[in-house]
Write an enzyme that holds these catalytic residues in place. Structure first.
Site, PDB file in Angstrom:
ATOM      1  N   HIS A 397      38.657  64.648  -2.703  1.00  0.00           N
ATOM      2  CA  HIS A 397      39.415  65.883  -2.500  1.00  0.00           C
ATOM      3  C   HIS A 397      38.976  66.981  -3.477  1.00  0.00           C
ATOM      4  CE1 HIS A 397      42.904  68.578  -3.177  1.00  0.00           C
ATOM      5  NE2 HIS A 397      43.015  68.489  -1.874  1.00  0.00           N
ATOM      6  N   ARG A 491      40.454  71.612   8.478  1.00  0.00           N
ATOM      7  CA  ARG A 491      41.374  70.601   7.953  1.00  0.00           C
ATOM      8  C   ARG A 491      42.794  71.170   7.900  1.00  0.00           C
ATOM      9  NH1 ARG A 491      36.790  70.378   4.470  1.00  0.00           N
ATOM     10  NH2 ARG A 491      35.689  68.390   4.563  1.00  0.00           N
ATOM     11  N   ARG A 538      41.460  69.670  13.158  1.00  0.00           N
ATOM     12  CA  ARG A 538      41.704  68.236  13.017  1.00  0.00           C
ATOM     13  C   ARG A 538      43.164  68.003  12.656  1.00  0.00           C
ATOM     14  NH1 ARG A 538      38.891  65.115   8.194  1.00  0.00           N
ATOM     15  NH2 ARG A 538      40.618  66.065   7.060  1.00  0.00           N
ATOM     16  N   GLU A 635      34.861  58.017  12.841  1.00  0.00           N
ATOM     17  CA  GLU A 635      34.904  57.735  11.401  1.00  0.00           C
ATOM     18  C   GLU A 635      34.987  56.245  11.103  1.00  0.00           C
ATOM     19  OE1 GLU A 635      37.597  61.127   9.520  1.00  0.00           O
ATOM     20  OE2 GLU A 635      38.413  60.377  11.415  1.00  0.00           O
TER      21      GLU A 635
END
Length: 759
Positions: A397, A491, A538, A635
């Site tokens: 992050h 995001r 997303r 993913e």
């Protein structure tokens, strides 16, 4: 036709016969640089050997249908080819040439059976546009004509090391056109050795960077030790700073063999180079740089006080990151090391954040230090001039957000929160991953966090679309100014979690409308900046540990490894009210005329998850495929291996999230600094999964894209374009370079097709 040439007969223009290493040793010899004498068994000799023995067609046949991404098969074929070459009888005329040349070298030196290094020199090696260095073999302390002949043959075989075959395939080098020469050079029995760069290899800074250790240079080149590092002013020869490395082992000659031995205790932390030796090396470094007029990566050795240069090649990794002024770096103490995750230099006061309630401590220009950042720290991160964490890798992050904000970041230090103190003044270099005591660069107290717009790229048309990843709506204009073809990943985590309230609490408290409004306002900023280009949103994919500190997050479950836990679509199907709020926000934007928004479902592993998500969209009045493009993130290995089943349920596009796909394929927690060095998106297994999905999607007419960190890595981008991916989504700072890479690969493909048509 030269089959053997001594160094003085060669120049840098003789790469085709002497390889990069051999040609550069000839060039250095002509330039008056002290080089141990030697000769080159040229590529013509290798070609003659392969032709006269009849091995060439056999070897090329073994390579013809080889899938280099099949690691076991690659290793098998490599071993088979090497065994064929090493076991072949060398024709007598070639044997005579090599043996006579070795004897002549011994006569020049004035000793019988001189110790030599036998070193491979590929004909495409050490060029500015391709670095083959380290792919073929080097053999040290070889003595006697028969042994030299045997090791020349081993060098020829090493042209087909698995790593060399793989590199050539990935970079479109024709195996049939890459040959190999072999350098035979007097062995320096070094007391100390290392490398010297004539410009900083990471930053391009105009200094000499010298690494040194005891014994032969193998210890430094192989990474067996942490060498001493010396930074030297190129103009004056002045030593700017140095760092004593931990030199626990060394390589030396014992009984005619190269052995690795422990460094005596009194030498482990002793400085290797004297001021006089640094001066000698600096003089040679300047001379070599001036001769080539291009930054060089050199190898050196010192025996009985004499400095020898063993190699020179262009530095192929230069970047354009600004380095601090030389006088500012002088005498600064390095107090921490970590992974450089976002480039740049920043100075400021340390503010250690151990709890979310402490975020108000961060003032403009401070350095935020924490174990690991979370989405609710983003407002404070915007105020900071740099981010420093104990944990994490380059896709964590802190890394992702820092790169998007354009601020320096160092992750994976292990103990930053214990090593530095609140209000301590430090400087961090996000390029090199180093933290210095005190101030080098002025703190960015009044500076805008987004430092100006990125100028648009000059028009460069590509068939493969180049998109951009966006995490924060505030960064949308900067991202759009790159000229990207849309947003491959928007995001939601930051926009949804930044208010500091758990999304479920909004709904529990009867405030769903407030949550929807937050989403509409933030998504609209991005859709506006890019309209009519596509923006792929997303849905929520935050691990449970990122929810815990939010208001209403007190009841979040504890998970041993949240990266493998209750996140992505699996959570949203358990708590569909959050997913419904997201779909309602997209529906409202659609009604406002924003027809450029698509939906991506994260972390799917079974087609039923996609089917249920589409049903929930229908329940709120949003029709997948008609009102909005609907796709999935690939993913998990599961999604890649049964992609056909997802296609049967119905998808408009798929996008590779290579950060997660890599960690799940390799069993590596990408936020764990202890295994960060094993994390590589280019692993053959990851690439094989990607290749499979692209192939199946192309057959079904489904668009493919990539939005993980791998989308910013040039060689991976090249491979994806060759496979036929429809778009690549990169970080904001990488869009221009990725577009140039895409254009270059597309041109190669067209040229190859044209040549094929012309016959």
């Amino acid at each position: 036709m030269k089959f053997v040439a001594f160094f003085e007969e060669l120049t840098k223009d003789d790469v085709l016969i002497a390889g990069g290493k051999g040609a550069n040793l000839g060039e250095l010899t002509h330039a008056g640089i002290p080089v141990p004498p030697g000769f080159v068994v040229t590529s013509k000799t290798y070609d003659k050997f392969m032709k006269d023995t009849g091995l060439f067609p056999e070897v090329m046949g073994l390579l013809e249908d080889l899938d280099v991404n099949d690691t076991k098969e690659l290793q098998r074929v490599s071993k088979q080819i090497k065994d064929i070459i090493v076991s072949a009888e060398v024709p007598e005329d070639i044997q005579t040439l090599i043996i006579e040349s070795y004897n002549a070298l011994c006569q020049r030196i004035g000793r019988e059976d001189v110790y030599v290094a036998v070193r491979s020199s590929a004909t495409a090696e050490d060029l500015p546009e391709a670095s083959f260095a380290g792919q073929q073999e080097t053999f040290l302390n070889i003595k006697g004509a028969e042994d030299v002949l045997k090791h020349v043959q081993k060098c020829w075989a090493s042209l087909f090391e698995a790593r060399a075959i793989f590199y050539r395939e990935q970079n479109n080098f024709d195996h049939a056109k890459v040959s190999i020469a072999v350098v035979v050079q007097e062995m320096v029995n070094a007391e100390k050795a290392g490398v010297m760069f004539t410009a900083h290899p990471s930053t391009g800074e105009d200094i000499l960077l010298i690494e040194a250790s005891w014994g032969l240079g193998e210890a430094v080149v192989s990474g067996a030790v942490t060498p001493d590092t010396y930074s030297v002013d190129k103009a004056t020869g002045e030593l700017l700073n140095f760092k004593i490395g931990e030199k626990n082992v060394m390589f030396k000659r014992e009984d005619g063999k190269t052995v690795k031995v422990p460094v005596p205790d009194d030498m482990k932390e002793k400085r290797v180079l004297s001021d006089e030796e640094i001066t000698k090396l600096a003089e040679l470094g300047r001379k070599i740089h001036e001769h080539y007029k291009f930054p060089q990566d050199t190898e050196w050795a010192i025996e009985e006080g004499k400095v020898y240069m063993l190699q020179s090649r262009p530095i192929t990794t230069l970047t354009e990151i600004e380095a601090p002024e030389k006088e500012e770096v002088e005498e600064k103490k390095i107090i921490l090391k970590g992974l450089g995750a976002s480039p740049g230099l920043a100075s400021g006061k340390v503010k250690i954040i151990r709890d979310i309630d402490e975020l108000d401590k961060i003032q403009t220009g401070d350095i935020l230090v924490t174990v690991m950042t979370t989405p609710d720290m983003v407002p404070a991160m915007r105020r900071a001039s740099g981010i420093l964490t104990d944990e994490g890798g380059v896709t964590c992050h802190a890394s992702i957000v820092s790169r998007e904000l354009g601020i320096p970041c160092i992750v994976g230090t292990g103990d930053a929160t214990r090593k530095v103190k609140d209000n301590q003044l430090i400087t961090m270099d996000g390029t090199k991953g180093l933290v210095y005591e005190g101030e080098i660069a002025a703190p960015k107290e009044e500076e805008e966090k987004v430092i100006g717009e990125i100028p648009p790229e000059a028009p460069l048309l590509t068939v493969t679309e180049v998109k951009v990843n966006v995490s924060m709506p505030e960064a949308a204009k900067k991202a759009a100014s790159t000229g990207a073809d849309g947003v491959g990943l928007l995001r939601t985590e930051h926009m949804m979690l930044t208010p500091g309230v758990h999304p479920k609490k909004f709904i529990k408290d009867g405030k769903e409308e407030e949550l929807i409004k937050i989403l509409v306002e933030n998504i609209m900023k991005v859709a506006d900046a890019f309209y009519p280009k596509p923006v792929w949103y997303r849905t929520l994919d935050a691990p449970t540990d990122e929810f815990k500190t939010l208001e209403g997050g007190e009841d979040e479950p504890y998970e041993h490894n949240p990266m493998l836990g209750w996140r992505g679509i699996r959570r949203e199907l358990d708590e569909p009210e959050i997913l419904k709020a997201e779909f309602k926000a997209i529906k409202r934007l659609r009604e406002k005329g924003y027809t450029n928004i698509g939906i991506m479902i994260p972390l799917v592993q079974h087609p039923d998850e996609l089917r249920r998500a589409k049903e929930i969209a229908e329940e709120v009045g949003l029709k997948p495929h008609r009102d909005v493009e609907f796709g999935i993130m690939v993913e998990t290995p599961a999604a890649a291996l049964i992609i056909e089943d997802f296609i049967d349920v119905g998808v408009d596009f798929v996008s590779f999230g290579t950060n997660d796909l890599t960690q799940y394929t390799l069993a590596i927690d990408r936020n764990n600094e202890l295994v960060a060095d094993l994390y590589t998106e280019g692993h053959p297994a990851v690439m094989k999964l990607v290749e499979r999905v692209i192939k199946k999607c192309r057959e079904a007419g489904v668009k493919t894209s990539i939005c993980g960190q791998a989308g910013s890595i040039p060689w991976i981008v090249e491979r994806l374009v060759e496979l036929g991916i429809d778009s690549v989504s990169a970080n904001t700072d990488a869009v221009g370079e990725v577009r140039r890479t895409v254009a270059r690969v597309e041109q190669k493909i067209m040229l190859k097709a044209a040549r094929k048509l012309l016959g």
